[in-house]
Design a protein around this motif. Structure first.
Motif, PDB file in Angstrom:
ATOM      1  N   ARG A   1     106.021   1.491 149.729  1.00 13.69           N
ATOM      2  CA  ARG A   1     106.544   2.386 148.696  1.00 13.69           C
ATOM      3  C   ARG A   1     105.463   3.404 148.311  1.00 13.69           C
ATOM      4  O   ARG A   1     104.262   3.167 148.479  1.00 13.69           O
ATOM      5  CB  ARG A   1     106.964   1.583 147.460  1.00 13.69           C
TER       6      ARG A   1
ATOM      7  N   ARG B   1     100.042   1.712 142.324  1.00 13.99           N
ATOM      8  CA  ARG B   1     100.058   0.305 141.915  1.00 13.99           C
ATOM      9  C   ARG B   1     100.195   0.148 140.404  1.00 13.99           C
ATOM     10  O   ARG B   1     100.852  -0.765 139.919  1.00 13.99           O
ATOM     11  CB  ARG B   1      98.780  -0.382 142.394  1.00 13.99           C
TER      12      ARG B   1
ATOM     13  N   ARG C   1     103.696   0.454 139.380  1.00 15.95           N
ATOM     14  CA  ARG C   1     104.418  -0.769 139.710  1.00 15.95           C
ATOM     15  C   ARG C   1     104.174  -1.848 138.669  1.00 15.95           C
ATOM     16  O   ARG C   1     105.098  -2.562 138.267  1.00 15.95           O
ATOM     17  CB  ARG C   1     103.980  -1.247 141.104  1.00 15.95           C
TER      18      ARG C   1
ATOM     19  N   LYS D   1     106.172  -1.094 135.595  1.00 12.27           N
ATOM     20  CA  LYS D   1     107.573  -1.385 135.860  1.00 12.27           C
ATOM     21  C   LYS D   1     107.822  -2.892 135.811  1.00 12.27           C
ATOM     22  O   LYS D   1     108.831  -3.350 135.267  1.00 12.27           O
ATOM     23  CB  LYS D   1     107.963  -0.830 137.231  1.00 12.27           C
ATOM     24  N   ASP D   2     106.909  -3.674 136.371  1.00 13.68           N
ATOM     25  CA  ASP D   2     107.054  -5.137 136.345  1.00 13.68           C
ATOM     26  C   ASP D   2     107.073  -5.653 134.913  1.00 13.68           C
ATOM     27  O   ASP D   2     107.863  -6.540 134.570  1.00 13.68           O
ATOM     28  CB  ASP D   2     105.913  -5.801 137.118  1.00 13.68           C
TER      29      ASP D   2
ATOM     30  N   GLU E   1     114.221   2.542 142.091  1.00 16.30           N
ATOM     31  CA  GLU E   1     113.246   1.630 141.490  1.00 16.30           C
ATOM     32  C   GLU E   1     112.550   2.247 140.284  1.00 16.30           C
ATOM     33  O   GLU E   1     112.079   1.530 139.407  1.00 16.30           O
ATOM     34  CB  GLU E   1     112.218   1.194 142.534  1.00 16.30           C
TER      35      GLU E   1
END
Length: 244
Positions: free
Chosen positions: A11, A15, A18, A21-22, A231
């Protein structure tokens, strides 16, 4: 056994994006778990799993505690879990799992992402049949022998056990053992791993494709562009696809 299916990780998101988002995704899962079964993880299996997954992505404890406290408030919004199905470029089936307080907004956004990236949002059942729901447990590999673990877990539903390596936000490598089970065996596998004292980094229900579509680099980039847009949406919890 021995079949290793690993979701494509190529993707373009950074990082740190990400990780943020997590945290948002797991925060919503905590809220939904508390509203469904209360704020005590000892008596709420879904909440225990959400907290465990938060630890797996290094979600700060104060953020976990804040999500639990927020969920217990009457002012906290309710999230609906809605699944959308469609196809991306080159016949790649895509399933999008969301948690939203406004389904009208969410479906509008998801449809827009598909339309602008050579895809099409479908109706219920249009692409989900190409996936099988499975329980996926990621364990810290240190101190574990994959072959021995596989033998120990067959009787509680292990369908596949394999090793994988992932890179963290600092560029360091971490080794894991992944255990896959049937959807219906998720609970007993979770209990068995807890009894064994394994270091479970994450425990999730995922959609694993029954078949995959092979694409060249240019075609894959087109599909990844759509997946990235999906996403990035704040309502999207997970995106599954059949791109090989």
């Amino acid at each position: 056994m021995g079949r290793a299916f690993e979701f494509r990780k190529g993707r373009k998101m950074k990082r740190w994006d990400r990780m943020s988002k997590d945290f948002t995704r797991i925060g919503k899962e905590i809220v939904m778990a508390v509203k469904e079964g209360g704020p005590n993880p000892d008596s709420n299996a879904r909440l225990r799993t959400a907290i465990q997954n938060g630890k797996g992505v290094n979600m700060p404890k104060d953020r976990v505690d804040a999500a639990i406290k927020r969920a217990s408030s009457r002012e906290e919004k309710d999230y609906q879990e809605v699944v959308y199905e469609g196809y991306g470029p080159h016949g790649v089936a895509i399933v999008v799992e969301t948690a939203t307080d406004n389904p009208t907004r969410t479906v509008s956004n998801v449809r827009l992402y598909f339309n602008r990236n050579s895809g099409a949002l479908g109706t219920a059942g249009s692409s989900d049949y190409t996936f099988t729901r499975k329980g996926v447990f990621k364990l810290a590999a240190e101190g574990l022998d994959r072959d021995e673990l596989e033998l120990e877990l067959i009787d509680v539903g292990a369908e596949d056990v394999y090793e994988t390596t992932e890179e963290d936000e600092h560029g360091g490598e971490h080794h894991y053992i992944v255990v896959e089970t049937a959807f219906t065996d998720f609970g007993q596998m979770q209990q068995a791993l807890g009894t064994k004292g394994a270091n479970v980094v994450s425990a999730t229900l995922q959609r694993v494709p029954n078949t995959t579509v092979s694409l060249n680099d240019e075609q894959a980039e087109e599909v990844e562009k759509l997946i990235d847009k999906l996403e990035e949406d704040e309502d999207v919890q997970a995106v599954y696809h059949t791109m090989g």
